[in-house]
Motif scaffolding. Structure first.
Motif, PDB file in Angstrom:
ATOM      1  N   PRO A  31       0.803  -1.236   0.000  1.00 21.33           N
ATOM      2  CA  PRO A  31       0.000   0.000   0.000  1.00 21.33           C
ATOM      3  C   PRO A  31       0.832   1.280   0.000  1.00 21.33           C
ATOM      4  O   PRO A  31       0.347   2.326  -0.452  1.00 21.33           O
ATOM      5  CB  PRO A  31      -0.826  -0.122   1.286  1.00 21.33           C
ATOM      6  N   THR A  34       1.561   2.107  -3.635  1.00 25.11           N
ATOM      7  CA  THR A  34       0.288   2.244  -4.354  1.00 25.11           C
ATOM      8  C   THR A  34      -0.475   3.490  -3.920  1.00 25.11           C
ATOM      9  O   THR A  34      -0.879   4.316  -4.751  1.00 25.11           O
ATOM     10  CB  THR A  34      -0.588   0.996  -4.132  1.00 25.11           C
ATOM     11  N   VAL A  35      -0.702   3.624  -2.612  1.00 32.27           N
ATOM     12  CA  VAL A  35      -1.552   4.701  -2.095  1.00 32.27           C
ATOM     13  C   VAL A  35      -0.775   6.005  -1.906  1.00 32.27           C
ATOM     14  O   VAL A  35      -1.268   7.083  -2.236  1.00 32.27           O
ATOM     15  CB  VAL A  35      -2.208   4.271  -0.764  1.00 32.27           C
ATOM     16  N   PHE A  39      -0.838   6.959  -6.270  1.00 33.64           N
ATOM     17  CA  PHE A  39      -2.190   7.452  -6.511  1.00 33.64           C
ATOM     18  C   PHE A  39      -2.619   8.599  -5.596  1.00 33.64           C
ATOM     19  O   PHE A  39      -2.673   9.748  -6.029  1.00 33.64           O
ATOM     20  CB  PHE A  39      -3.196   6.293  -6.404  1.00 33.64           C
ATOM     21  N   VAL A  40      -2.928   8.337  -4.341  1.00 34.63           N
ATOM     22  CA  VAL A  40      -3.688   9.290  -3.535  1.00 34.63           C
ATOM     23  C   VAL A  40      -2.829  10.425  -2.989  1.00 34.63           C
ATOM     24  O   VAL A  40      -3.072  11.604  -3.289  1.00 34.63           O
ATOM     25  CB  VAL A  40      -4.408   8.568  -2.377  1.00 34.63           C
ATOM     26  N   GLY A 165      -2.034  -3.813  -2.100  1.00 34.55           N
ATOM     27  CA  GLY A 165      -2.041  -2.416  -2.508  1.00 34.55           C
ATOM     28  C   GLY A 165      -3.394  -1.979  -3.032  1.00 34.55           C
ATOM     29  O   GLY A 165      -3.882  -0.884  -2.715  1.00 34.55           O
ATOM     30  N   CYS A 168      -6.142  -1.869  -0.136  1.00 36.38           N
ATOM     31  CA  CYS A 168      -5.943  -0.669   0.667  1.00 36.38           C
ATOM     32  C   CYS A 168      -6.353   0.580  -0.107  1.00 36.38           C
ATOM     33  O   CYS A 168      -6.953   1.513   0.459  1.00 36.38           O
ATOM     34  CB  CYS A 168      -4.486  -0.571   1.120  1.00 36.38           C
ATOM     35  N   LEU A 169      -6.051   0.621  -1.400  1.00 32.73           N
ATOM     36  CA  LEU A 169      -6.438   1.765  -2.229  1.00 32.73           C
ATOM     37  C   LEU A 169      -7.956   1.900  -2.296  1.00 32.73           C
ATOM     38  O   LEU A 169      -8.498   3.006  -2.166  1.00 32.73           O
ATOM     39  CB  LEU A 169      -5.862   1.609  -3.639  1.00 32.73           C
ATOM     40  N   LEU A 173     -10.141   5.059  -0.974  1.00 27.35           N
ATOM     41  CA  LEU A 173     -11.000   5.851  -1.850  1.00 27.35           C
ATOM     42  C   LEU A 173     -12.456   5.819  -1.393  1.00 27.35           C
ATOM     43  O   LEU A 173     -13.114   6.862  -1.309  1.00 27.35           O
ATOM     44  CB  LEU A 173     -10.887   5.354  -3.293  1.00 27.35           C
ATOM     45  N   VAL A 197      -5.284   8.898   4.817  1.00 32.06           N
ATOM     46  CA  VAL A 197      -4.789   7.696   4.135  1.00 32.06           C
ATOM     47  C   VAL A 197      -3.359   7.377   4.578  1.00 32.06           C
ATOM     48  O   VAL A 197      -2.942   6.210   4.527  1.00 32.06           O
ATOM     49  CB  VAL A 197      -4.854   7.840   2.592  1.00 32.06           C
ATOM     50  N   ILE A 287      -7.215   6.520 -12.703  1.00 26.85           N
ATOM     51  CA  ILE A 287      -7.190   5.685 -11.501  1.00 26.85           C
ATOM     52  C   ILE A 287      -7.791   4.312 -11.800  1.00 26.85           C
ATOM     53  O   ILE A 287      -7.258   3.276 -11.386  1.00 26.85           O
ATOM     54  CB  ILE A 287      -7.947   6.377 -10.347  1.00 26.85           C
ATOM     55  N   ILE A 291      -5.802   0.748 -11.503  1.00 28.30           N
ATOM     56  CA  ILE A 291      -6.284  -0.409 -10.740  1.00 28.30           C
ATOM     57  C   ILE A 291      -6.332  -1.645 -11.629  1.00 28.30           C
ATOM     58  O   ILE A 291      -5.876  -2.733 -11.241  1.00 28.30           O
ATOM     59  CB  ILE A 291      -7.671  -0.102 -10.144  1.00 28.30           C
TER      60      ILE A 291
END
Length: 442
Positions: A31, A34-35, A39-40, A165, A168-169, A173, A197, A287, A291
């Motif tokens: 995560p 990934t997060v 991404f986030v 990952g 958790c993403l 979200l 997050v 996004i 994924i």
């Protein structure tokens, strides 16, 4: 090649639970990239913390670049020192704590430009902790996995990493970022629903890494004092670098990896930018695409992990490189979002196998008494030329005034890496069925 499969003595025999404990660490720490990195949090930092996206992107890029330099400089010596002490889990625990702490502190990075510097520093620390931890984690594989199942176990762990990952993403979200009423009274005005997050990822890593530390056996301690281990490790690393010709297959492999991993990372890094610029995809669509690409990569890692043990990791890497070249070529020619999806998703099926087979091949090539040191060099090979691909793509894109032509240069890196891989003499696959379900002797 027989010496490659000799084992260092472990503190206790490897059980199924111990192997699953090792696999779960991929689920635990994935995560973070990934997060947080992809991404986030990266989007929040560049769009909300900075006054404008250009400033935010430049600060974020600088933080990632600085962390890459630190990782390249620290991985080999720390790996060499860990080999002198014997045990890897204390080092892995220290790196994991650094990652958890720095990630959790990202909660304090409010949407104000005064937090740009602190946010960048925390990203550097967290990313270095994450990548250094992977050195010690990866180096445990050849001691734990039966020789004829190294590819399978590596692939299963990598697939678990992609799954962790993504789960958790999705939680981040749906529960926090994209909900109208965030839980726990989080204040949207100060972006608490996004900043949380970081706490989610920190807790996720802390909880799901516990099986690794509780169940997975480590090498026996050498009883060497840390200061002596540090001197011995640095001396060993210097000697290894001076006598690099004694490890011709490892050297050729790491040089090959410099190129094909840089090509893969650049393809992944610029994939969203290419999709947005050429196909006018929205952030939400990007996004969704990310994924889907990760799901495909996880499936590829799981399936090819089994094939790895049959045909060998070198062939899997070459198949993956050929597959990426075959798919990316028409991808640069198509028009329209539908065809982009049709040709882009199969890329993930080859991303995963290339990554897991790279770890598997390193595990098979590494001398048993130098495992962590060699995986430190393995980490170095993934970072040393990290600037090359993005620079090449950016320069050609500007000169040709075309994203398509700029992205086409990635094929050059993949081809060079593949050609060098052909020269690597990898250990043959072990097909002794008697070992299939037996843990290695400790």
């Amino acid at each position: 090649l027989g010496d490659v499969y000799k084992r260092q003595p472990l503190e206790r025999p490897v059980s199924r639970g111990g192997l699953w404990g090792w696999r779960l660490f991929d689920w635990a720490n994935s995560p973070f990239p990934t997060v947080i990195i992809t991404f986030v949090f990266s989007a929040y930092y560049t769009q909300a913390v900075a006054d404008d996206q250009v400033t935010g992107s430049s600060w974020w890029s600088a933080a990632v670049a600085i962390s890459a330099v630190c990782i390249a400089l620290l991985s080999p010596p720390l790996g060499a020192i860990a080999d002198q002490t014997g045990r890897r889990k204390p080092w892995l625990a220290a790196a994991t704590i650094v990652t958890i702490t720095a990630t959790a502190m990202l909660w304090f990075v409010a949407p104000e430009e005064q937090w740009l510097l602190m946010g960048a520093i925390l990203i550097v620390i967290a990313n270095v902790g994450f990548e250094i931890g992977m050195v010690f984690y990866n180096s445990m594989l050849p001691d734990l996995a039966p020789p004829n199942r190294i590819g399978r176990i590596s692939g299963e762990a990598w697939a678990l990493g992609y799954a962790g990952g993504l789960v958790c993403l999705v939680v981040a979200l749906l529960v926090f970022v994209q909900t109208d009423t965030p839980p726990f009274g989080l204040d949207k005005a100060t972006a608490e629903h996004v900043r949380v997050v970081a706490l989610l990822v920190a807790v996720w890593i802390a909880v799901f890494s516990l099986p690794t530390f509780l169940l997975t056996p480590d090498r026996k301690r050498t009883e060497m004092p840390l200061r002596q281990a540090a001197r011995g490790g640095i001396k060993q690393l210097i000697q290894t670098l001076r006598n690099v010709r004694q490890f011709p297959e490892v050297t050729r492999y790491l040089i090959a990896r410099l190129f094909y991993v840089d090509g893969m990372n650049t393809l992944f890094l610029f994939g969203g930018i290419y999709a947005a610029g050429t196909f006018k995809m929205s952030v939400e669509e990007i996004i969704q695409f990310g994924i889907a690409l990760n799901v495909a990569a996880g499936i590829g890692a799981f399936v090819f992990g089994r094939i790895d043990d049959v045909i060998g990791p070198k062939k899997v890497i070459l198949i993956a490189i050929a597959g990426m070249l075959a798919v990316s070529t028409p991808l640069l020619m198509v028009e329209g979002k539908l065809l982009f999806w049709v040709f882009a998703l199969p890329l993930g099926l080859f991303f995963g196998p290339a990554q897991t087979a790279s770890r598997s091949l390193m595990a098979r090539l590494t001398p048993p008494h130098m495992t962590t040191e060699m995986f430190g060099l393995f980490a170095l090979s993934g970072k040393a030329t990290a600037f090359l691909g993005p620079t090449l793509v950016g320069t050609v894109t500007v000169l040709a005034d075309s994203q398509r032509i700029g992205m086409a240069t990635i094929a050059v890196l993949l081809i060079i890496g593949g050609l060098i891989m052909f020269t690597v003499k990898a250990p043959p696959p072990i097909r002794d069925e008697a070992l299939a379900d037996k843990p290695p002797a400790s």
